[in-house]
Each structure stands twice: as C-alpha cells, then as structure tokens.
Design an enzyme around this catalytic site. Sequence first.
Site, PDB file in Angstrom:
ATOM      1  N   HIS A  87      59.775  63.479  56.279  1.00  0.00           N
ATOM      2  CA  HIS A  87      60.144  62.991  54.943  1.00  0.00           C
ATOM      3  C   HIS A  87      60.930  61.711  55.090  1.00  0.00           C
ATOM      4  CE1 HIS A  87      61.648  62.965  50.818  1.00  0.00           C
ATOM      5  NE2 HIS A  87      60.641  63.767  50.565  1.00  0.00           N
ATOM      6  N   GLU A 122      55.383  70.037  50.800  1.00  0.00           N
ATOM      7  CA  GLU A 122      53.933  70.163  50.690  1.00  0.00           C
ATOM      8  C   GLU A 122      53.372  71.305  51.540  1.00  0.00           C
ATOM      9  OE1 GLU A 122      53.367  68.780  48.141  1.00  0.00           O
ATOM     10  OE2 GLU A 122      52.534  66.783  48.338  1.00  0.00           O
TER      11      GLU A 122
HETATM   12  N1  ACO Z   1      53.919  64.340  62.189  1.00  0.00           N
HETATM   13  C1  ACO Z   1      54.069  63.639  63.356  1.00  0.00           C
HETATM   14  N2  ACO Z   1      54.801  62.517  63.453  1.00  0.00           N
HETATM   15  C2  ACO Z   1      55.395  62.081  62.327  1.00  0.00           C
HETATM   16  C3  ACO Z   1      55.308  62.764  61.115  1.00  0.00           C
HETATM   17  C4  ACO Z   1      54.532  63.931  61.064  1.00  0.00           C
HETATM   18  N3  ACO Z   1      54.365  64.621  59.924  1.00  0.00           N
HETATM   19  N4  ACO Z   1      56.021  62.085  60.180  1.00  0.00           N
HETATM   20  C5  ACO Z   1      56.540  61.020  60.797  1.00  0.00           C
HETATM   21  N5  ACO Z   1      56.174  61.017  62.114  1.00  0.00           N
HETATM   22  C6  ACO Z   1      56.518  60.041  63.108  1.00  0.00           C
HETATM   23  C7  ACO Z   1      55.845  58.710  62.864  1.00  0.00           C
HETATM   24  O1  ACO Z   1      54.562  58.633  63.442  1.00  0.00           O
HETATM   25  C8  ACO Z   1      56.824  57.745  63.479  1.00  0.00           C
HETATM   26  O2  ACO Z   1      56.629  57.728  64.865  1.00  0.00           O
HETATM   27  P1  ACO Z   1      56.716  56.350  65.689  1.00  0.00           P
HETATM   28  O3  ACO Z   1      58.124  55.851  65.460  1.00  0.00           O
HETATM   29  O4  ACO Z   1      56.445  56.766  67.086  1.00  0.00           O
HETATM   30  O5  ACO Z   1      55.694  55.448  65.097  1.00  0.00           O
HETATM   31  C9  ACO Z   1      58.175  58.410  63.217  1.00  0.00           C
HETATM   32  O6  ACO Z   1      57.914  59.796  63.041  1.00  0.00           O
HETATM   33  C10 ACO Z   1      58.867  57.882  61.982  1.00  0.00           C
HETATM   34  O7  ACO Z   1      57.948  57.915  60.928  1.00  0.00           O
HETATM   35  P2  ACO Z   1      58.091  57.049  59.630  1.00  0.00           P
HETATM   36  O8  ACO Z   1      56.758  56.414  59.358  1.00  0.00           O
HETATM   37  O9  ACO Z   1      59.273  56.149  59.675  1.00  0.00           O
HETATM   38  O10 ACO Z   1      58.373  58.116  58.557  1.00  0.00           O
HETATM   39  P3  ACO Z   1      58.354  57.847  57.016  1.00  0.00           P
HETATM   40  O11 ACO Z   1      59.696  58.085  56.502  1.00  0.00           O
HETATM   41  O12 ACO Z   1      57.746  56.560  56.646  1.00  0.00           O
HETATM   42  O13 ACO Z   1      57.315  58.939  56.581  1.00  0.00           O
HETATM   43  C11 ACO Z   1      56.183  60.653  55.589  1.00  0.00           C
HETATM   44  C12 ACO Z   1      57.545  59.963  55.736  1.00  0.00           C
HETATM   45  C13 ACO Z   1      55.183  59.674  54.992  1.00  0.00           C
HETATM   46  C14 ACO Z   1      56.320  61.827  54.633  1.00  0.00           C
HETATM   47  C15 ACO Z   1      55.711  61.129  57.002  1.00  0.00           C
HETATM   48  O14 ACO Z   1      56.648  62.018  57.548  1.00  0.00           O
HETATM   49  C16 ACO Z   1      54.319  61.739  56.970  1.00  0.00           C
HETATM   50  O15 ACO Z   1      53.337  61.025  57.041  1.00  0.00           O
HETATM   51  N6  ACO Z   1      54.227  63.123  56.859  1.00  0.00           N
HETATM   52  C17 ACO Z   1      52.944  63.763  56.819  1.00  0.00           C
HETATM   53  C18 ACO Z   1      52.358  63.698  55.404  1.00  0.00           C
HETATM   54  C19 ACO Z   1      53.125  64.554  54.404  1.00  0.00           C
HETATM   55  O16 ACO Z   1      53.542  65.661  54.721  1.00  0.00           O
HETATM   56  N7  ACO Z   1      53.280  64.016  53.168  1.00  0.00           N
HETATM   57  C20 ACO Z   1      54.009  64.695  52.094  1.00  0.00           C
HETATM   58  C21 ACO Z   1      55.406  64.151  51.962  1.00  0.00           C
HETATM   59  S1  ACO Z   1      56.368  65.075  50.778  1.00  0.00           S
HETATM   60  C22 ACO Z   1      56.033  64.396  49.276  1.00  0.00           C
HETATM   61  O17 ACO Z   1      55.839  63.220  49.148  1.00  0.00           O
HETATM   62  C23 ACO Z   1      55.952  65.250  48.042  1.00  0.00           C
END
Ligand code: ACO
Length: 363
Positions: free
Chosen positions: A253, A308
């Site tokens: 998140h 989610e």
């Molecule tokens: N699984 C594996 N790795 C992840 C995940 C995940 N679910 N989420 C983030 N990471 C990793 C990224 O790849 C990144 O790695 P890196 O630094 O090696 O490139 C690191 O963690 C940081 O990620 P960010 O992109 O900075 O995280 P951000 O805050 O932008 O993303 C998000 C938040 C979009 C929700 C992300 O965690 C994600 O894509 N989750 C999966 C999709 C999801 O569950 N969406 C629903 C969100 S809840 C809602 O909106 C109602």
Amino acid sequence: MTIQPSKSPIGLDGVPAAETVLSHVDGEKGELIIAGEHVADLARKSSFEGVTARLWSAANATLISEAEVRAALGEARARAFARLPQLLGAAEGLSVVDGFRSAVAGLRAESGLTHDATIVGAMPVIAAALVQRAKGAAPKFPNPTLSHAGDTLAMLHGRTPNASEAAALDAYFVTVSDHGMNASTFAARVVASTQADLFAAITAGYCALTGPLHGGAPEPVLEMLDAIGTRERIAPWIDSALARGERLMGFGHRVYRVRDPRADVLKTAIERLATNTTDLPFAAEVEAYARAALRRSKPDRPLDTNVEFFTAILLDALSIPRQAFTPIFAVARSAGWTAHAREQQRRGRLLRPSSVYVGDMPS
Ligand code: ACO
C-alpha cells in the site's frame, strides 16, 4: 531526442492536496477514521446508509439523517431502473467494468433528488443490470424497502438475500466507503475543483478506480488463489512469482506500513457469513506465507495485506461474479466520492500541481 526519466519517484507521496473532515488514514499506526469513527467500530454499528449520512452531513455542513438517506437511495434505485435502457445503450458490447463506466457517465439530474442520491442510488442498479446482461438475463427490479446492500444482492442474484448475506455486504460497503486521498478520490476532487458538476467528478473517480494498482486488484487476487490451487503449492508459487519480480495482488500500500485495518474487518465479516463456498483457512495460509515472503524479499519496504485481499474473498463468498468486483467497490466508494466532491466544491481551491520538466530545452 531522449527523455531522461527522473531518478526520484514522483507520486505525490505525503503531499496534502486538500483539507478534509471526511476520513483520515494513519499509515504508521494502521488506523482509518471515517467521519469521526474508527473503521472497525463503524462496521460494527453502522449501516451503509448511516455512514453515507455521516459523510454527506460532514461534507455539506448540514444534518442529513440515515432515514433520509435510506429513502433517497431507495427512490434513486427505482428511478435509475426506469432509465436503464438509455443508461445501458452506450454500454452495448462492453465488459461489465467498461460498461459501468459508460453508464455512469450517462447519469444526469433527476428532479426531486440530489445529484448525490441519484449517483449513489444508480450505482448498484447499473452494476446488477450489467451482470444480468452478461448472463443474457433481464435486469431485476430494485426493491426500495430493502437496504442498499440487500437490494444490491437482490438485483445481482434475482432473489432476496438472507440477513447474514446482506449484513456481510453492508459491512463491506461501510468499510470501503471512504479512504482519505486515494487515487480515485483525488481524481474526483481534481474534477470537482474546477467546479465541474458531481456527475463529471464521480465518472473520473470511477475511471481511476479501475486500475489494478487501485480497485481493480480483487479479480487478480482470486486468479492468484486459483493459480496456487493447493496448500503444497503456496510456497513455491509465491517464491517464484517474487523471484520473477511480480507483485502479489492484495499486498502493499502507498500509505500503510502495517496491515491495512480494513483487512481484519472484512475477515471478520467473512467469518460471520459462515459460508461453505469459500476456503478461508487456505486464503489465510496464502496470506501468512505471502507476508513472510514479502518481508524476506523486500526487507526495507514494509509490505502487508491490503483491503483487496479479503475483498476478493468476501465478494466471491457472496457469489458476486469477478467481473463485477470493481463496480461493486464503486457502489460503496461513491458515498466517499460524492462527499469529497461536495467538500472540494464548497471549500477547496482549484487543484493544479506542477511538473518537473526533463525534456529538451530550445537551442
Ligand atoms: N508484491 C511484491 N512487491 C511489491 C508489492 C507487491 N504487492 N507492492 C510493492 N512491491 C515492491 C515494488 O515492486 C517495489 O520494489 P522495488 O523497489 O524493488 O522496485 C517496492 O515494493 C516499493 O513499491 P512501490 O511501487 O513504491 O509501492 P507503491 O506505494 O507505489 O505501491 C501498490 C502501492 C500500488 C498498492 C503496490 O503495493 C501494488 O502494486 N500492490 C499490488 C496491487 C494491489 O494490491 N492493489 C490494491 C491496492 S489497495 C487499494 O487501492 C484499494
């Protein structure tokens, strides 16, 4: 000509875009307050109509009762049903998610109803009609005497839900009714900040919701659980997905650094539903392994369960088809979007951020 991407990840993290009395997210503590109440307390004691009344009252600085909201939403559902032929006309040939966007964009003022009630009331009618259409069936009449959640299930399934089914969907609606400055609420507020009308703002909110990084994640969560399939495959499946650099749906998140407080509220709602159509222990094992694996693979970035993950399991347990998950999320979140759009129109300033130019300069 080459464009050098900025090294800094610009995503407006932690930048306040508005003042709000509607909801507050504390990502460090894992706390969500909606209209003055912790989400878990609200889900225990309030209905969707009750939380909508609180949000609309706060946004408009005037007292709107739960009974008024219940009556207005019931009437709005009936009015939307009468207009379905026009609303669904432009959705011909589109998927449920895309058809919903086109139908919502076609909403307009109904005399005697506020725009807010017209929008929130129409949402489940449209979602259910699209689900019925996908099955080749006719839309089911709304029943204005049912709760918003109960009538949503009735229109989706063509039968009156039992009390525990209606209560489970109601708990979900309350839990996801609002959530600070998330991407879809921000989109709605940007549009409202131009003094465009509520219909335009809510259409923008829905468009932002549809992406898998926001409200489009629950369907992929179920696909992940299906792909894992058995207990023995949990560890190898998750380990290899992470090794390939994939994101686990339902985890991570932008704001929460601990478990999303909504995950537990929804888990409790699933337990209360006590259905045998879902394997909650299997999902809980996947969740536990995924949390541990994420801690190992990204030790510097706390990644935990988000709303989610259990949304997918709850909506599936209620036999809601996967393709309707995002529209059903919108049914609930439209309470927050309408409140935020009103608040922005009343008190906000035109939202107009800046960008960092990394292109070529004229020679
Ligand atoms: N699984 C594996 N790795 C992840 C995940 C995940 N679910 N989420 C983030 N990471 C990793 C990224 O790849 C990144 O790695 P890196 O630094 O090696 O490139 C690191 O963690 C940081 O990620 P960010 O992109 O900075 O995280 P951000 O805050 O932008 O993303 C998000 C938040 C979009 C929700 C992300 O965690 C994600 O894509 N989750 C999966 C999709 C999801 O569950 N969406 C629903 C969100 S809840 C809602 O909106 C109602």
